[in-house]
Motif scaffolding. Structure first.
Motif, PDB file in Angstrom:
ATOM      1  N   GLU A  36      16.492  -4.744   7.807  1.00  0.00           N
ATOM      2  CA  GLU A  36      16.393  -3.302   7.598  1.00  0.00           C
ATOM      3  C   GLU A  36      16.314  -2.669   8.975  1.00  0.00           C
ATOM      4  N   ILE A  37      17.314  -1.882   9.320  1.00  0.00           N
ATOM      5  CA  ILE A  37      17.369  -1.247  10.628  1.00  0.00           C
ATOM      6  C   ILE A  37      16.930   0.211  10.466  1.00  0.00           C
ATOM      7  N   TYR A  38      15.806   0.547  11.094  1.00  0.00           N
ATOM      8  CA  TYR A  38      15.250   1.889  11.009  1.00  0.00           C
ATOM      9  C   TYR A  38      15.791   2.731  12.153  1.00  0.00           C
ATOM     10  N   PHE A  39      16.128   3.988  11.836  1.00  0.00           N
ATOM     11  CA  PHE A  39      16.677   4.884  12.850  1.00  0.00           C
ATOM     12  C   PHE A  39      16.096   6.272  12.699  1.00  0.00           C
ATOM     13  N   THR A  40      16.241   7.053  13.746  1.00  0.00           N
ATOM     14  CA  THR A  40      15.808   8.438  13.724  1.00  0.00           C
ATOM     15  C   THR A  40      16.882   9.292  14.385  1.00  0.00           C
ATOM     16  N   LEU A  41      16.759  10.595  14.199  1.00  0.00           N
ATOM     17  CA  LEU A  41      17.698  11.555  14.773  1.00  0.00           C
ATOM     18  C   LEU A  41      16.910  12.618  15.521  1.00  0.00           C
ATOM     19  N   PRO A  42      17.473  13.205  16.577  1.00  0.00           N
ATOM     20  CA  PRO A  42      16.739  14.218  17.338  1.00  0.00           C
ATOM     21  C   PRO A  42      16.339  15.437  16.504  1.00  0.00           C
TER      22      PRO A  42
END
Length: 114
Positions: free
Chosen positions: A48-54
């Protein structure tokens, strides 16, 4: 086994982050994506690859679509980099930890201001 899954997760995070930084994933929907964490199942079958956005959750669906479209490319690159019999399946998850942290901080400021 948990140590190995953690090590594999760290390696996946490093490799996929590098792909994003170097612009190897050409989809413009993922240009602002920052990876935060990779959680592996104990059997190393799923990452599970967790990501965020600005901008927070704005654009989350677009980013997930772009990442899903690039999944085959990412797994192919991981296959050549990781020394594993089988490359794990990948699931992309938007990381809400930052937003939750900001909200808690905001609530604490409101309380202390009363």
């Amino acid at each position: 086994m948990a140590i190995r899954s953690s090590r594999v997760g760290d390696q996946i995070l490093k490799e996929v982050s590098g792909m994003l930084v170097r612009g190897e994933i050409k989809d413009p929907r993922v240009s602002a994506v920052s990876l935060t964490e990779v959680r592996m199942t104990d059997n190393l079958g799923m990452a599970e690859i967790y990501f965020t956005l600005p901008g927070g959750e704005a654009g989350k669906d677009e980013a997930v679509s772009g990442l899903e479209r690039a999944k085959g490319f990412i797994r192919g690159r991981l296959a050549s980099k990781l020394r594993m019999r089988k490359v794990p399946d990948i699931k992309f998850v938007f990381d809400t930890a930052l937003e939750k942290g900001y909200r808690i901080d905001e609530i604490l400021r409101e309380i202390s201001g009363e």
